[in-house]
Design a protein around this motif. Sequence first.
Motif, PDB file in Angstrom:
ATOM      1  N   UNK A  77      -3.049  10.108  -9.211  1.00 52.84           N
ATOM      2  CA  UNK A  77      -4.457   9.645  -9.625  1.00 52.84           C
ATOM      3  C   UNK A  77      -5.053   8.844  -8.328  1.00 52.84           C
ATOM      4  N   UNK A  78      -6.016   8.435  -8.732  1.00 51.42           N
ATOM      5  CA  UNK A  78      -6.995   7.741  -7.725  1.00 51.42           C
ATOM      6  C   UNK A  78      -6.081   6.466  -7.149  1.00 51.42           C
ATOM      7  N   UNK A  79      -6.442   6.484  -5.749  1.00 54.94           N
ATOM      8  CA  UNK A  79      -5.761   5.309  -5.057  1.00 54.94           C
ATOM      9  C   UNK A  79      -6.540   4.214  -5.350  1.00 54.94           C
ATOM     10  N   UNK A  80      -5.867   2.890  -4.924  1.00 53.63           N
ATOM     11  CA  UNK A  80      -6.499   1.759  -5.343  1.00 53.63           C
ATOM     12  C   UNK A  80      -7.645   1.691  -4.053  1.00 53.63           C
ATOM     13  N   UNK A  81      -8.586   0.632  -4.347  1.00 52.86           N
ATOM     14  CA  UNK A  81      -9.693   0.498  -3.346  1.00 52.86           C
ATOM     15  C   UNK A  81      -9.187   0.161  -1.992  1.00 52.86           C
ATOM     16  N   UNK A  82      -8.286  -0.723  -1.926  1.00 56.12           N
ATOM     17  CA  UNK A  82      -7.490  -1.366  -0.658  1.00 56.12           C
ATOM     18  C   UNK A  82      -7.295  -0.214   0.190  1.00 56.12           C
ATOM     19  N   UNK A  83      -6.493   0.895  -0.475  1.00 56.15           N
ATOM     20  CA  UNK A  83      -6.007   1.843   0.364  1.00 56.15           C
ATOM     21  C   UNK A  83      -7.001   3.026   0.546  1.00 56.15           C
ATOM     22  N   UNK A  84      -8.044   3.224  -0.174  1.00 56.87           N
ATOM     23  CA  UNK A  84      -9.234   4.078   0.171  1.00 56.87           C
ATOM     24  C   UNK A  84      -9.813   3.550   1.190  1.00 56.87           C
ATOM     25  N   UNK A  85      -9.999   2.250   1.319  1.00 62.29           N
ATOM     26  CA  UNK A  85     -10.790   1.575   2.344  1.00 62.29           C
ATOM     27  C   UNK A  85     -10.046   1.525   3.752  1.00 62.29           C
ATOM     28  N   UNK A  86      -8.686   1.351   3.651  1.00 63.78           N
ATOM     29  CA  UNK A  86      -8.096   1.590   4.940  1.00 63.78           C
ATOM     30  C   UNK A  86      -7.944   2.759   5.332  1.00 63.78           C
ATOM     31  N   UNK A  87      -8.023   3.817   4.779  1.00 66.96           N
ATOM     32  CA  UNK A  87      -8.036   5.162   5.226  1.00 66.96           C
ATOM     33  C   UNK A  87      -9.260   5.542   5.665  1.00 66.96           C
ATOM     34  N   UNK A  88     -10.503   5.340   5.130  1.00 68.59           N
ATOM     35  CA  UNK A  88     -11.615   5.517   5.506  1.00 68.59           C
ATOM     36  C   UNK A  88     -12.100   4.758   6.840  1.00 68.59           C
ATOM     37  N   UNK A  89     -11.410   3.815   7.156  1.00 69.50           N
ATOM     38  CA  UNK A  89     -11.639   2.928   8.426  1.00 69.50           C
ATOM     39  C   UNK A  89     -11.184   3.546   9.673  1.00 69.50           C
ATOM     40  N   UNK A  90     -10.125   4.489   9.361  1.00 66.18           N
ATOM     41  CA  UNK A  90      -9.549   5.135  10.443  1.00 66.18           C
ATOM     42  C   UNK A  90      -9.841   6.721  10.515  1.00 66.18           C
TER      43      UNK A  90
END
Length: 76
Positions: A8-21
């Motif tokens: 399913x979708x990832x939690x917001x914190x994980x999506x954000x961490x990946x987007x930052x890199x």
Amino acid sequence: MIRGVKVGPSPAWLRGALEKIGLHSVNNIVDVTNYVMMETGQPMHGYDLALLPGLDMGVRRARAGERLAALDGRNL
């Protein structure tokens, strides 16, 4: 082997961490393996046991001209 996980979708914190890199979110399974890979520097991949033809897996180099179908639909 981890059982009982639903894709399913990832939690917001994980999506954000990946987007930052510079990575984009795919789903919770792909995202957590990418997160751990970036933290440890060790490549990893998750597989759905129900879709594997057997428990033995191998790794090989690509053959000349061989294409790879990426999770985002691109052919590399």
